[in-house]
Design an enzyme around this catalytic site. Structure first.
Site, PDB file in Angstrom:
ATOM      1  CB  SER A 265      -0.899  -0.049   1.235  1.00 55.23           C
ATOM      2  OG  SER A 265      -0.928   1.171   1.900  1.00 55.23           O
ATOM      3  CE  LYS A 266       0.097   6.034  -4.703  1.00 54.30           C
ATOM      4  NZ  LYS A 266      -0.210   7.286  -5.360  1.00 54.30           N
ATOM      5  NE  ARG A 267      -2.986   2.761   4.899  1.00 51.42           N
ATOM      6  CZ  ARG A 267      -3.919   2.494   3.993  1.00 51.42           C
ATOM      7  NH1 ARG A 267      -4.371   3.445   3.213  1.00 51.42           N
ATOM      8  NH2 ARG A 267      -4.395   1.269   3.847  1.00 51.42           N
TER       9      ARG A 267
END
Length: 495
Positions: A265-267
């Site tokens: 994920s981008k996180r």
């Protein structure tokens, strides 16, 4: 007659990279760029780089500049597109509105698209009434509305979307990564290509741009595989009105997974390409590792150059299974590439990570220290961000050296005696060179005091570097010089 799939090969191959400029570049996005680039370079074809920036709410100029910066840092060049131009300008979707409007008008005139007034609530009610799953979606019922029926909706103040009339048959294609894939008739209803506000959707603009730019091979993420039948249906319509010459070949690249086999994920910090640059990955190492996320140059071989990748790369060899991003493996491969750098190149690459210790440009004295010290750490380093910890002590004033707590914790009760014996031995060394330093200390501490090497040299390492682990001790002492070395030993002995 249905549109043919392209048979382009060799230098006729045209691939594209077309990101949306939202957020910082994700390693999965750059892996897609790399595979397209390698396929174009391997075949002598062309890479087109365009920007899909029609979502004004999410797109940003900062993100656009970061994508450019990422590709330039990795030396992934392109033949046509933003920043370099080419015969199919403009290469930003936001500047291609008139092209889309013209294409929509032609598709409308040919009957390939039609006005759709249905609301989501009405769609759900129709499905319920017919005994279908309420969430099944659109049932193509507006294909044959009369002009009077359409006008009645307009009179109610309804703004129509435009839908593409999809073929009433199965759609199949040969995926370059996954083999034959068939979408059954009825699983892809007529879909919206233009919103009621007149804005075309991605599923429209993307194939239109590909068709007009002559893209022959579409290599993209597995996450958009489900949109492929709609793209093929649109290609067939574009072929029938003379705007497309063929349908491109599709290859859907595997997901990049993170910890716990969840999609990266981008996180997740490791998803951010610039996180790896800041951490000291070199472009050659990161490209090598990204290539391994779904592809292999050969059995039992993980380390290769960019040139070797280009020579060997074929999208048919990409593994369809998800690939997991393993930070430890990425850093290990990066370490292999650090060791392959020529000595002067390695020193240059260290400088951005040593700004707290070394001036820009370095002084003659700093340059001299770096020249002597760099070979000591090149064999040990995994990422360039280790440079301050490994080398900082060589550029620090003796009285400013901070001895780290975990290093102090390794000292035994006799550390002071060991340090004083070391000082006495070193004071007698006349030719200050690694071999002489080592000989004097071994004679005094191992032969003289009967200590094991770890107990003999551990306190000296802590005194000289302030750390538990450092580059080779005797070489470090030679670089520091006699005066600094003895001053540091004395400072720790006197604590």
């Amino acid at each position: 007659m249905t549109a043919p799939f392209t048979t382009a090969s060799g230098s006729d191959i045209r691939v594209r990279f077309c990101p949306s400029p939202t957020g910082t570049p994700h390693v999965g996005l750059i892996r897609t760029a790399l595979f397209n680039w390698a396929y174009a370079r391997h075949n002598g074809g062309k890479l087109v780089f365009r920007i899909e920036d029609t979502d004004a709410a999410r797109d940003s100029e900062e993100s656009y500049q970061q994508i450019i910066e990422a590709l330039q840092w990795l030396h992934l060049d392109w033949d046509e597109g933003v920043e370099v131009g080419g015969p199919h300008e403009p290469y930003r979707q936001s500047a291609r509105t008139s092209i889309y409007e013209d294409t929509i008008a032609k598709l409308k005139a040919s009957g390939h698209v039609y006005e759709s007034f249905v609301t989501p609530e009405e769609m759900e009610a129709r499905n319920k009434a017919a005994g279908r799953d309420p969430k099944q979606g659109y049932d193509n019922h507006e294909r044959d509305l009369t002009e009077e029926e359409r006008q009645a909706f307009r009179d109610q103040g309804r703004e129509p979307a435009l839908r593409l009339r999809v073929p009433d048959r199965d759609l199949s294609f040969q995926d370059l990564v996954r083999g034959e894939i068939t979408f059954k008739q009825g699983t892809f209803p007529d879909f919206v290509v233009v919103r009621p506000n007149g804005k075309p959707l991605y599923t429209f603009t993307n194939p239109v741009d590909d068709a007009l730019m002559g893209i022959t091979h579409v290599l993209r993420g597995e996450d958009i595989l489900s949109s492929t039948p709609r793209q093929i249906a649109l290609y067939e319509a574009l072929y029938e009105i003379g705007l497309a010459e063929f349908i491109p070949q599709f290859g859907h690249l595997p997901y990049v997974m993170g910890e716990g086999n969840k999609k990266l994920s981008k996180r997740d910090p490791e998803s951010n390409l610039f996180h790896h640059r800041a951490n000291g990955m070199v472009p050659e190492g990161l490209i090598n590792y990204l290539a391994l996320l779904g592809w292999s140059i050969g059995p039992d071989r993980d380390v290769f150059s960019v040139a070797e990748m280009v020579e060997a790369f074929d999208v048919a060899d990409v593994n369809p299974n998800p690939a997991r991003f393993d930070q430890k493996k990425a850093e290990a491969i990066n370490g292999d590439h650090i060791r392959l750098l020529p000595a002067d190149e390695f020193r240059q690459r260290l400088l951005p990570y040593l700004t707290d210790f070394v001036q820009s440009p370095p002084t003659a004295e700093q340059e001299h220290v770096l020249e002597q010290a760099a070979p000591l750490v090149q064999e040990r380093m995994q990422v360039l961000s280790e440079a301050p910890g490994m080398l900082g002590f060589l550029f620090t004033a003796d009285d400013a050296l901070v001895v780290e707590d975990d290093a102090l914790a390794t000292l035994k009760d006799d550390a002071g005696d060991v340090l004083r014996a070391g000082i006495a031995a070193l004071e007698g060394v006349e030719s200050w060179a690694t071999a002489e330093i080592e000989a004097a200390l071994r004679a005094a501490l191992i032969d003289g005091l009967g200590l094991k090497p770890r107990l003999a040299f551990g306190p000296l390492r802590v005194a000289v570097s302030g750390r538990r682990i450092s580059p080779p001790l005797f070489e470090s002492m030679e670089i520091l010089g006699k005066e600094s070395t003895i001053a540091r030993l004395r400072r720790l002995a006197d604590r």
